[in-house]
Design a protein around this motif. Structure first.
Motif, PDB file in Angstrom:
ATOM      1  N   THR A 106      29.747  48.996  38.397  1.00 27.58           N
ATOM      2  CA  THR A 106      29.720  48.308  37.101  1.00 27.58           C
ATOM      3  C   THR A 106      30.928  47.393  36.931  1.00 27.58           C
ATOM      4  O   THR A 106      30.826  46.341  36.298  1.00 27.58           O
ATOM      5  N   TYR A 118      25.508  45.649  34.784  1.00 26.00           N
ATOM      6  CA  TYR A 118      24.862  46.913  35.149  1.00 26.00           C
ATOM      7  C   TYR A 118      25.178  48.042  34.168  1.00 26.00           C
ATOM      8  O   TYR A 118      24.552  49.095  34.197  1.00 26.00           O
ATOM      9  N   TRP A 119      26.164  47.795  33.251  1.00 22.05           N
ATOM     10  CA  TRP A 119      26.692  48.910  32.464  1.00 22.05           C
ATOM     11  C   TRP A 119      25.653  49.668  31.606  1.00 22.05           C
ATOM     12  O   TRP A 119      25.770  50.895  31.462  1.00 22.05           O
TER      13      TRP A 119
END
Lengths: 315, 367
Positions: free
Chosen positions: A271, A277-278
Motif C-alpha cells: 500500500t 490499494y489501501w
C-alpha cells in the motif's frame, strides 16, 4: 417553478446551521482532549476498550466466519494467559519477597545468599530464551500425552511465562518494604507489639502500595502479552515441524505466524508503494491486520495507562 | 571495586560450571556407543512409532502369532523402544545422522556469538543515545507546556470552519500531519519487530544486518519504554529544590528552541549533551547518573529483543536462529552452550554497569 436564488439561500442557511453544529461538536472534542490529558488513565482505558470493540464490530461484518472465530479464540486465549501470568507473578513475587524479608530479618545469611543467587540467575537469562526452553518442555509433555486439556496447556503456559516475569514484582515489593522500613512508623509499630508480618502485608502492601501494585499489574500484563505473542510466533515459525505435530492452543502470536496473516501484513508495504490499494486493507487483509492491530494497540494503550498511573503516583 | 568484580565473577563461575556440566551430560552418544542388541537395532531401523496404537497392536499380534511362547522377548523389545522414544536416551542411526547434520562446529558458533555481541553493542549504543535524546525531547515538550496535539488540531479545525483562511488551513494541515506522523511513530515503536519486518518483506538473509540493527533499536518497545523511564527521572529531578535555587540564581530556564536564553537543537541532539548556563544541564546530569542502573535492565531487554528478531525472522547464520535449530533437532547440549553465551553477555553488561556506577560515584565523591 422554484426560485434558484431562494434555493441557494436555503442551502447557505443550512450550511450555516451545519457549520455551527460542527463547530460546537469540535469545541466539545477540544474539551474532551483536555479532559483526556487530565484523566489520562481512564481515557486510555476507555480508548483501548472502544478501539477493540470497534475492531470486533468491523471484523464481525467484514471478516470471514472461520477467521473471525479463530481470531476471537486467539484473543480470549491470549487474554486468559496474560491475566493468569499477572496472578502467578504476584503470588510468586509476594512469596519471594516474604522469604527474602524474613531471611534478612532472621539474619539467615546462607539462605539469603542462595535466594539471591536463584533470583539473579533467573534475571540473567534473557526472558525469551527462558520461556522458549520451558515451551520445549511443554511440547515434549504434549507429545508424550502427559497433558492434553487445552485449558491446562494455557495455565501451564502462563505459569512458565510468569517464572521469568515475577522478578519485577519482587523488586517492587522489596523496594516498598525498604522504603517504609526507613520511616519511623515501622519501628513505632514494632515497639507497639504489632507483628512484622502484619505491618508488611497490611500496613505497607495493602494500605500503602495498592496503586503501585496496580501499576505493576498492568505492566506485567503488557509484558505477558508481548512475550507470549513473541514466543508463540517464534514457535509457530521456527519450530513448525514440532508444533504441527503437537498443536498448541491458538493465540494471537500463533495466528499472526500463519501464512495468511503474514501475507496480510505484507499488504501494508504494498500500500505504501501503491496508495490506491489501501481500501483493500480494510476488507481483504483483515485477519493479519486485525491480529497485528490488537497486539500493537493493546501494547500502546497499556503502556500509556502505566505511564499515566506512574505520573499520578509521582504527584 | 574488587568486591563488585569478585561478586559477579563468582556467580558467573558457578553458573558456568553448572551449565557446562549439564552440556557434558546432554552430549548425545553415537548409536555405536549405545549398548543395544542387534534385534533392537533392527527394530529401530524400521522407524516405527511406538505411540501409534495401530502399529503397537499390529506388532504385538505379529509377535504372538509368529513367535508363540517366545513373544515375550519381542514384547519387551517393543516396551524398550517405547521407553527409549519417550526418554530420548537411545536414538536411531537415522535420527543421529539428522542431529549431526544440524550440529554446528564450535568455531562457527563462536563466530556467530562474536557477531551477536557486535550487533548488541551497536544496538545498545544506538538505543542509549535514543533514550537520552527522546527522553530529553519529551521533557522539553513537557516544560514548554504546549496544549495536547489533539486539542490543537480540533482548535484549528474549528477556527478554519468559522473563519476559513489559507493560513489557518496550512496550520491545520501541519497539525494533522504531525498527529498522523506521531500515531504512526507510536505504532512503529511499540510494534513487535516481526510485525514491522513482515510488513516490509517476507524473507530475510544474513545480509540484512542493517535492517536487523534498525529493528533492534526502534521496535519491540525498547526505545520508547526506556525513553519514558528517562523522562520520568528528568521530571522528578526538575521538581527538586536545587533547581529552583538555580533559577533564582539566574540560570536560564527557557525551554523554547529559540532566543539567547533558550535551547539549541544541536545541544539536544548531540551525543554528549551540554546545556551551558541552562538549568537543564544540572537536571540532565543528575538524571543521567540515576539512569545508570537501568542500563542493566535495558541491556537484558535489548538482548531479548535481538533474540526475538533473529528467531522470528529466521535469519540464517545468526546465533539465535542456531539456538532455535538446535532446539528443534534436540541438540540440547549446543542449545545450552548458546544460552551460556547469552548469560555471559548479560552478566558482562551488568558488570560493566556496576563498574560505571562505581567510577561515577568515585568521581562525584572526589568532586
Amino acid at each position: 417553478m422554484t426560485n434558484p436564488e431562494k434555493g441557494f439561500g436555503q442551502i447557505k442557511q443550512r450550511w450555516q446551521v451545519l457549520r455551527h453544529w460542527l463547530a460546537e461538536g469540535l469545541r466539545k472534542l477540544q474539551h474532551l482532549a483536555l479532559l483526556g490529558r487530565v484523566h489520562a488513565t481512564e481515557s486510555w482505558l476507555v480508548f483501548w476498550l472502544s478501539g477493540l470493540t470497534l475492531l470486533w464490530l468491523w471484523d464481525f461484518f467484514f471478516l470471514n466466519r472461520p477467521a473471525f472465530h479463530t481470531l476471537n479464540q486467539a484473543f480470549v486465549n491470549s487474554l486468559f494467559v496474560a491475566l493468569l501470568v499477572v496472578v502467578f507473578s504476584f503470588v510468586q513475587g509476594w512469596g519471594w519477597s516474604m522469604l527474602l524479608h524474613f531471611l534478612e530479618e532472621s539474619e539467615h545469611f546462607k539462605g539469603l545468599t542462595v535466594a539471591h543467587f536463584v533470583l539473579n540467575l533467573i534475571r540473567s537469562i534473557p526472558q525469551i530464551v527462558g520461556i522458549l526452553f520451558s515451551y520445549v518442555w511443554l511440547t515434549i509433555w504434549l507429545e508424550k500425552g502427559i497433558i492434553s486439556n487445552q485449558w491446562l496447556v494455557l495455565i501451564l503456559m502462563a505459569l512458565l511465562i510468569s517464572v521469568f516475569i515475577f522478578l519485577e514484582v519482587v523488586d517492587l515489593l522489596s523496594e516498598r518494604i525498604r522504603f517504609f522500613q526507613r520511616l519511623d512508623f515501622y519501628n513505632a509499630m514494632r515497639v507497639c507489639g504489632i507483628s512484622t508480618w502484619r505491618i508488611i502485608n497490611y500496613d505497607i502492601i495493602w494500605k500503602n502500595s495498592l496503586q503501585h501494585l496496580l501499576n505493576k499489574a498492568v505492566g506485567v500484563f503488557a509484558s505477558a502479552i508481548f512475550l507470549q505473542c513473541s514466543v508463540d510466533f517464534i514457535i509457530s515459525v521456527g519450530l513448525s515441524i514440532r508444533v504441527s505435530a503437537v498443536n498448541l492452543p491458538v493465540t494471537l502470536g500463533s495466528l499472526l505466524a500463519q501464512i495468511d496473516s503474514k501475507q496480510d501484513i505484507l499488504a501494508i508495504s504494498y500500500t505504501l508503494s501503491h496508495p490506491g490499494y489501501w481500501p483493500n486493507l480494510l476488507f481483504r487483509h483483515l485477519q493479519g491486520l486485525s491480529v497485528a492491530f490488537v497486539i500493537v494497540f493493546t501494547l500502546i494503550c497499556l503502556f500509556k495507562i502505566t505511564n499515566s498511573i506512574a505520573e499520578r503516583l509521582e504527584k | 571495586m574488587k568486591r563488585i568484580v569478585i561478586g559477579h565473577l563468582y556467580s558467573i563461575l558457578v553458573v558456568s560450571l553448572l551449565l557446562l556440566l549439564t552440556v557434558f551430560m546432554l552430549r548425545p552418544a553415537p548409536p555405536a556407543e549405545q549398548k543395544i542388541s542387534p534385534e533392537f537395532k533392527q527394530l529401530q531401523e524400521l522407524n516405527l512409532n511406538p505411540e501409534d496404537r495401530f502399529q503397537a497392536t499390529l506388532f504385538k499380534e505379529m509377535a504372538r502369532t509368529l513367535a508363540g511362547k517366545d513373544s515375550s522377548r519381542y514384547l519387551a523389545l517393543w516396551k524398550k523402544l517405547t521407553t527409549a522414544k519417550s526418554t530420548g536416551d537411545v536414538i536411531s542411526e537415522k535420527e543421529w545422522a539428522l542431529r549431526q547434520t544440524y550440529r554446528k562446529p564450535l568455531g562457527q558458533l563462536l563466530w556467530m556469538y562474536i557477531k551477536f555481541i557486535l550487533i548488541f553493542l551497536i544496538v545498545m549504543s544506538l538505543t542509549y543515545y535514543g533514550v537520552q535524546t527522546l527522553g530529553l525531547y519529551l521533557f522539553i515538550r513537557h516544560q514548554q507546556m504546549n496544549p495536547p496535539q489533539l486539542y490543537q488540531f480540533f482548535f484549528l479545525l474549528r477556527r478554519w470552519l468559522v473563519t476559513p483562511e489559507w493560513r489557518t488551513y496550512l496550520r491545520l494541515l501541519t497539525s494533522g500531519s504531525v498527529l498522523l506522523g506521531k500515531s504512526l511513530l507510536y505504532f512503529l515503536l511499540f510494534a513487535p519487530a516481526y510485525v514491522v519486518a513482515y510488513s516490509m518483506k517476507t524473507d530475510f538473509t544474513s545480509q540484512s544486518l542493517l535492517f536487523l540493527i534498525l529493528l533492534g533499536g526502534l521496535t519491540n518497545g525498547v526505545l520508547i519504554t526506556y525513553a519514558y523511564k528517562f523522562y520520568h527521572l528528568l521530571l522528578n529531578e526538575s521538581k527538586k529544590g536545587y533547581v529552583r535555587t538555580a533559577i533564582v540564581k539566574n540560570l536560564h530556564n527557557q525551554y523554547r528552541f529559540k532566543g539567547k536564553e533558550g535551547l539549541r537543537w544541536r545541544q539536544a541532539l548531540a551525543f554528549k549533551k551540554r546545556f551551558k548556563g541552562h538549568v537543564l544541564q544540572h537536571i540532565y546530569m543528575n538524571s543521567a547518573f540515576q539512569y545508570l542502573p537501568t542500563i542493566k535492565e535495558q541491556a537484558a531487554f535489548v538482548i531479548t529483543s535481538l533474540v526475538i528478531i533473529e528467531m522470528a525472522l529466521n535469519i540464517h547464520g545468526h546465533l539465535s536462529y542456531e539456538l532455535l535449530q538446535q532446539l528443534l533437532y534436540r541438540n540440547f547440549d549446543l542449545a545450552l552452550l548458546i544460552v551460556l553465551g547469552l548469560y555471559w553477555l548479560v552478566k558482562g553488561a551488568e558488570l560493566f554497569t556496576d563498574l560505571l556506577i562505581f567510577k561515577q560515584q568515585q568521581k562525584l565523591g572526589e568532586a
